[in-house]
Motif scaffolding. Structure first.
Motif, PDB file in Angstrom:
ATOM      1  N   ALA A 136       4.623  -4.966  -0.714  1.00  0.00           N
ATOM      2  CA  ALA A 136       3.632  -5.320  -1.105  1.00  0.00           C
ATOM      3  C   ALA A 136       2.522  -6.221  -2.128  1.00  0.00           C
ATOM      4  CB  ALA A 136       3.158  -3.795  -2.457  1.00  0.00           C
ATOM      5  N   GLY A 194      -3.924  -0.886   0.074  1.00  0.00           N
ATOM      6  CA  GLY A 194      -3.823  -0.520  -1.173  1.00  0.00           C
ATOM      7  C   GLY A 194      -4.784  -0.415  -2.549  1.00  0.00           C
ATOM      8  N   MET A 204       1.165   2.004  -0.578  1.00  0.00           N
ATOM      9  CA  MET A 204       1.344   1.251  -1.145  1.00  0.00           C
ATOM     10  C   MET A 204       1.793   0.617  -2.438  1.00  0.00           C
ATOM     11  SD  MET A 204       0.632  -1.586   1.565  1.00  0.00           S
ATOM     12  CE  MET A 204       0.323  -2.442   0.350  1.00  0.00           C
ATOM     13  N   HIS A 207       5.617   0.413  -2.149  1.00  0.00           N
ATOM     14  CA  HIS A 207       5.767  -0.610  -1.160  1.00  0.00           C
ATOM     15  C   HIS A 207       6.681  -1.524  -1.346  1.00  0.00           C
ATOM     16  CE1 HIS A 207       6.071  -2.236   2.933  1.00  0.00           C
ATOM     17  NE2 HIS A 207       5.076  -1.423   3.659  1.00  0.00           N
TER      18      HIS A 207
END
Length: 362
Positions: free
Chosen positions: A236, A35, A230, A233
């Motif tokens: 995350a 990410g 990400m 997400h």
């Protein structure tokens, strides 16, 4: 250091022509970077072992143009052949770093590069490749300004490499490199990697990494796409917190040489990386059936043998088998007897911790 401190000042005389070359290693993350924010800024800090045998060798021949071009002028050869599909990535890299390397449009470059391992197979070829290219460019800067110190050049090389591939900033030095702002390490930065500053027990020196090439073809999803997944997400933030927590725990693990706790953290990080991909939208399964078979056999062998063999994974199907020098004979015999059969064409790479990039004769 701040970004502005890497901007190249005017007034230096650059050579008309020449050739420089570097060999830069790949690296394997123990705490994963997954990410990112704009401008190649990591969403969480990471730490990696620098490898030794898995490396990219890049030579950069340069010829000064009669006048500065409006575009970047270069030819690129990968393992002796033109590689046009690399061109867009090099252009993007040059666009990102031009502010810090303003002589880029004043030369025609011939970039010749090769890997000691299969490209796009889950080993970080972009990391070693961008690190080697960044170091070549810094060698030209050093020719124009010989007073530049080695520490500054390594830091700037890491900074530039990051703009080509995030994890490339961890491929300049060795043997244990931390990247990303992390409060307990005062000199840590999102802009470049640094050598891990705390005590590391000798058991982690000469650590081995046997890379099992389960699948040598193109990955089903690029790391860039994976990082982008990400952003929205659902897990995350928990993942980013986990990375900080695992770095906290590793400090004592490294200091005391606690291999059992090391195994827990490293394997959890590997499986979490793949879990994030499996639970993203769209979702991806990057492991292959043989990846899972290898993992299960490592677990069974570790329980039976009481050794400290463990695994980690990058964003692909290949398995990095990690083990200390003191257990090399027993673990490597296990790899040959039980794991090599699950590699594509029986191929694997024997590697160990390395100590960073090396300049070669141009």
């Amino acid at each position: 250091m701040t970004e502005s401190e890497f901007i190249l000042k005017d007034g230096f005389e650059y050579p008309n022509e020449g050739k420089v070359a570097w060999k830069a290693p790949s690296n394997i993350a123990l705490v994963k970077y997954w990410g990112k924010k704009p401008n190649q800024i990591p969403a969480n800090p990471s730490i990696s072992f620098t490898l030794n045998a898995c490396a990219t060798t890049t030579s950069l021949a340069f010829q000064k143009l009669d006048k500065k071009s409006d575009t970047f002028s270069f030819d690129l050869f990968f393992e002796g052949k033109p590689k046009e599909d690399f061109t867009p990535k090099i252009i993007t890299f040059f666009e990102r770093i031009e502010r810090y390397v303003p002589f880029l449009k004043g030369y025609h470059f011939i970039i010749e590069t090769s890997n000691s391992f299969p490209h796009s197979s889950g080993i970080a070829s972009s990391a070693s490749g961008m690190a080697a290219l960044a170091l070549c460019l810094l060698s030209i800067e050093k020719l124009a300004n010989p007073t530049l110190g080695e520490d500054y050049l390594k830091m700037k090389a890491s900074f530039l490499a990051r703009l080509g591939s995030g994890s490339a900033c961890r491929s300049i030095e060795g043997d244990l490199i931390q990247w990303g702002a992390y409060e307990p390490i005062s000199k840590s930065s999102d802009l470049y990697g640094i050598r891990y500053p705390f005590r590391v027990d000798s058991v982690f020196k000469n650590y081995h990494d046997t890379i099992l090439l389960v699948h040598k073809g193109q990955k089903t999803v690029s790391s860039t796409v994976g990082h982008d997944l990400m952003h929205d997400h659902p897990f995350a933030q928990q993942r980013f917190q986990q990375a900080h927590h695992n770095l906290d725990k590793l400090k004592e693990v490294f200091e005391k040489g606690n291999l059992n706790e090391f195994i827990k953290i490293v394997e959890s990080e590997a499986l979490t990386l793949h879990a994030m991909m499996m639970t993203s939208l769209p979702n991806f399964v990057l492991m292959k059936p043989n990846t899972l078979e290898i993992i299960n056999r490592i677990w069974a062998f570790r329980k039976k043998s009481k050794t400290h063999v463990c695994f980690t994974l990058d964003a692909g199907a290949n398995v990095h088998v990690l083990y200390p020098e003191s257990e090399k004979k027993e673990v490597f015999q296990f790899i040959q007897d039980e794991l090599v059969a699950f590699c594509e064409n029986g191929h694997y790479i024997c590697d160990r911790i390395g100590h960073g990039a090396k300049q070669l004769k141009g």
